[in-house]
Structures are given as C-alpha cells and as structure tokens.
Design an enzyme around this catalytic site. Structure first.
Site, PDB file in Angstrom:
ATOM      1  N   ARG A   1       7.189  -8.927  16.180  1.00  0.00           N
ATOM      2  CA  ARG A   1       7.701  -7.629  15.732  1.00  0.00           C
ATOM      3  C   ARG A   1       6.705  -6.529  16.094  1.00  0.00           C
ATOM      4  O   ARG A   1       5.497  -6.692  15.894  1.00  0.00           O
ATOM      5  CB  ARG A   1       7.920  -7.637  14.216  1.00  0.00           C
ATOM      6  CG  ARG A   1       8.414  -6.303  13.654  1.00  0.00           C
ATOM      7  CD  ARG A   1       8.733  -6.433  12.162  1.00  0.00           C
ATOM      8  NE  ARG A   1       9.184  -5.153  11.614  1.00  0.00           N
ATOM      9  CZ  ARG A   1       8.397  -4.268  11.018  1.00  0.00           C
ATOM     10  NH1 ARG A   1       7.106  -4.519  10.874  1.00  0.00           N
ATOM     11  NH2 ARG A   1       8.888  -3.122  10.566  1.00  0.00           N
TER      12      ARG A   1
ATOM     13  N   HIS B   1       4.879   0.034  -0.052  1.00  0.00           N
ATOM     14  CA  HIS B   1       5.572  -0.731   0.981  1.00  0.00           C
ATOM     15  C   HIS B   1       4.644  -1.757   1.602  1.00  0.00           C
ATOM     16  O   HIS B   1       3.428  -1.721   1.418  1.00  0.00           O
ATOM     17  CB  HIS B   1       6.159   0.193   2.058  1.00  0.00           C
ATOM     18  CG  HIS B   1       5.144   1.099   2.706  1.00  0.00           C
ATOM     19  ND1 HIS B   1       4.563   2.172   2.076  1.00  0.00           N
ATOM     20  CD2 HIS B   1       4.600   1.074   3.954  1.00  0.00           C
ATOM     21  CE1 HIS B   1       3.722   2.778   2.888  1.00  0.00           C
ATOM     22  NE2 HIS B   1       3.725   2.125   4.031  1.00  0.00           N
TER      23      HIS B   1
ATOM     24  N   ASP C   1       0.738   5.211   1.664  1.00  0.00           N
ATOM     25  CA  ASP C   1       0.056   5.940   2.734  1.00  0.00           C
ATOM     26  C   ASP C   1      -0.726   7.123   2.166  1.00  0.00           C
ATOM     27  O   ASP C   1      -0.312   7.749   1.194  1.00  0.00           O
ATOM     28  CB  ASP C   1       1.070   6.438   3.760  1.00  0.00           C
ATOM     29  CG  ASP C   1       1.765   5.297   4.482  1.00  0.00           C
ATOM     30  OD1 ASP C   1       1.192   4.195   4.539  1.00  0.00           O
ATOM     31  OD2 ASP C   1       2.885   5.500   4.981  1.00  0.00           O
TER      32      ASP C   1
ATOM     33  N   HIS D   1       0.839  -1.198   0.000  1.00  0.00           N
ATOM     34  CA  HIS D   1       0.000   0.000   0.000  1.00  0.00           C
ATOM     35  C   HIS D   1       0.870   1.242   0.000  1.00  0.00           C
ATOM     36  O   HIS D   1       2.069   1.194   0.294  1.00  0.00           O
ATOM     37  CB  HIS D   1      -0.923   0.020   1.224  1.00  0.00           C
ATOM     38  CG  HIS D   1      -0.198   0.223   2.516  1.00  0.00           C
ATOM     39  ND1 HIS D   1       0.563  -0.759   3.118  1.00  0.00           N
ATOM     40  CD2 HIS D   1      -0.094   1.316   3.328  1.00  0.00           C
ATOM     41  CE1 HIS D   1       1.089  -0.290   4.231  1.00  0.00           C
ATOM     42  NE2 HIS D   1       0.721   0.970   4.382  1.00  0.00           N
TER      43      HIS D   1
END
Length: 344
Positions: free
Chosen positions: A286, A276, A221, A219
């Site tokens: 994570r 990204h 941002d 996607h």
C-alpha cells in the site's frame, strides 16, 4: 435486592424481537435486522452548494472527510502514485543515499511519529519541502533527466495540493462564521501567504503477519490540515467514540482531509482533531502521499477571538508550530493536553 432489580426491568419491558434469538442454524446470510455496518467518514462533493455546511458538520463530528470534484486531476494523482511506487521499489542501499539526517525532516526514513511508540512501524516514507532537488541528486547521481522528472512532478503535486488545501480551509473558516481576514497569516489570494507545508510519500510494504504489525500507530497530526491521497488498498482507519476504529474506504478519485491539532486549537475545540492509524496488508503493498499544511513556523496559534466569549472561554494557550512539533516529538499524543488551560 432481587425485587429492586426486577422492578428495574419491569419499567423497561422488551418487545418480542428483543427476547427471542434467531434460529441461527437456519440462516445462510445476515438479515438486514442484524447487519452492523459502521458509518464512515463523509464523502463531500466540493461542487455541492451545501459543501460548506457539510464540511463544518464533518469537522465537528469526525475530524476527517473525503472530497470529490476537488480540482486535482486524476492524471496527476495517478502519476504521483506510480512515481511513489517506483521510488519505494528502489534497492534499499539506493534509498539510504537520501536518508534523513537525525535532526532533519526531509529525506528518506521511518515516519517521524515513530518516536511516539514503544515498538517500531512497518512503513517507510520520503518527505520533502518544496523541490526535492538535493535528495534527487543523491538518489540518481548519474541520471539528471530522472532527477528533473521526479522533482518537476513533486513540485506540481505540491502546487495542486496547496490550492486544494486553501480552498478547503476557506470553507472551514466560513462554516465557523469566519473569513480569511480573521487569520493574518492566511491570505491565499494576495500572494503574501507564508504558510508552510510538507509532502510525504508513504509506503506500507507487504507484511507476513499483519495482525502483529502497525503501519502508523494511533496519532493526531500536528498540522492545520493533512490532505491525503490513498491508493485503492485499504489501511487508513479513524477512531470514533462508541464505534471504535472505522476504515476509511478508498473512493476512486477522492482525497482525504484530516483535521490536525492546530486547527482544533484554532477552532477552540469545535473541530475534532481526528485520531487515526494505518494498518498493513498481507498481500498488497500500500502507498499513499500526504500534504501536511500549517502556518508559518513562528506564528502563535490560539483560539480565534470571534469563537470565544465569557460563556465559551479559550481552551488552549498559544503555541507555534515549531515548538509544538518539538513537544509532540517528546510527549507524543500527550502534547496537546499540556496546552489545555484547565491544566494550568
């Protein structure tokens, strides 16, 4: 036909090294001549006298970079990371006490970008705007001290992230030959700044089959900038033409800057709005936290006049962040394409 093909190769003869393969069975390591190491996003020292130029180049080529000497203390980053781990370690029924409403943006739940994809994401997030007082009371109803500690830390984090974001934003504008006066809504030193921002705590739990799951799908941002602190566990990747998906290697103390769609529009396409994604891990949990920064929700964003002329006309029609977020939720990564003036 064969002769014509042969002639093509005759015009571009290969050297010996490009004709004879290695004796692969005799090697115990890869020689330098055969090592393919993809570039990664630049790491820029904000105290470097050339930081402005380096940031401009990174924005145009990559749409992402990491910054060091950024002014946000490691002590604060470590505390927020530990608090993020602590938050996501709460029992599921406790986290659901702060579940985001169907029409809301703050609270606990799956990332809002999950609507872009046909499959669900292997991740969870907690988002806030300003102080998360309301949700803290839902999470720890009988622990007022815990509520205060959590809220104070998240407010401090947002304050520091905002200062860094505005510092980087000024350098970006300067790299385009602009100043803060070219943006009426961006006045970081006057106290009349009406920008908006979200802070998102992100969790990517251990996954038994990471090759079959995705933490965040590909996607771009919606924001002007996203300022991200990632843990030491790899997962973030950016896409580059001809190189494919490239890991953004964690650098101790560094903060990642991503260019969003609105900055891409503002720069009339000069700055790359980076595609990204976030991968998941089989052995490590994570976490990351992201400061998502944009203009006032009703402010129309369009290519800045100083960046356009007869030979470089505006590429995008005006849009405000509020309407663009709605369009992105409906149309996903195709939302920006609809604003391109060549499509009208």
């Amino acid at each position: 036909m064969m002769n014509s093909i042969t002639n093509s190769y005759k015009n571009t003869p290969n050297s010996l090294v490009h004709r004879v393969p290695l004796d692969f069975n005799s090697l115990v390591s890869v020689p330098d001549s055969h090592e393919w190491v993809a570039e990664s996003v630049p790491v820029i020292d904000l105290c470097d006298p050339n930081a402005k130029t380096l940031i401009g180049e990174a924005c145009e080529k990559w749409g992402a970079f990491q910054v060091t000497n950024h002014g946000v203390s490691m002590e604060l980053l470590n505390r927020v990371e530990l608090e993020t781990i602590r938050f996501f370690s709460l029992p599921a029924n406790r986290k659901l006490c702060a579940l985001r409403s169907p029409e809301g943006i703050t609270g606990y739940g799956v990332p809002r970008t999950s609507t872009y994809y046909p499959k669900l994401l292997w991740s969870e997030c907690f988002t806030m705007m300003g102080s998360p007082t309301h949700h803290a009371a839902q999470l720890w109803p009988d622990q007022p001290h815990r509520q205060t500690t959590f809220c104070n830390l998240m407010e401090e984090c947002q304050k520091e992230m905002k200062a860094l974001t505005e510092r980087v934003m000024e350098l970006m504008l300067e790299s385009l030959g602009l100043t803060v006066d070219d943006l009426k809504w961006f006045k970081p030193k006057t106290g009349s700044n009406k920008t908006q921002a979200l802070l998102a705590l992100n969790s990517y739990p251990i996954c038994p089959e990471p090759e079959r799951a995705m933490g965040l799908g590909p996607h771009r941002d919606t924001s002007m900038l996203t300022v991200l602190y990632q843990s030491s566990c790899r997962g973030l990747q950016v896409f580059q033409d001809e190189m494919g998906w490239i890991p953004v290697q964690p650098v101790p103390g560094a903060i990642v800057i991503n260019i969003g769609d609105l900055m891409h529009i503002l720069s009339n396409g000069r700055f790359n709005n980076v595609l990204h994604r976030a991968m998941v891990n089989k052995t490590r949990h994570r976490v990351s936290f992201a400061y998502i920064y944009g203009p006032p929700s009703d402010e129309l964003i369009s290519p800045l006049p100083k960046l356009t002329n007869d030979n470089n006309p505006p590429l995008y029609s005006p849009v405000n962040w509020k309407d663009y977020i709605y369009s992105k939720q409906v149309h996903g990564n195709n939302a920006l394409h609809a604003l391109h003036l060549t499509n009208h």
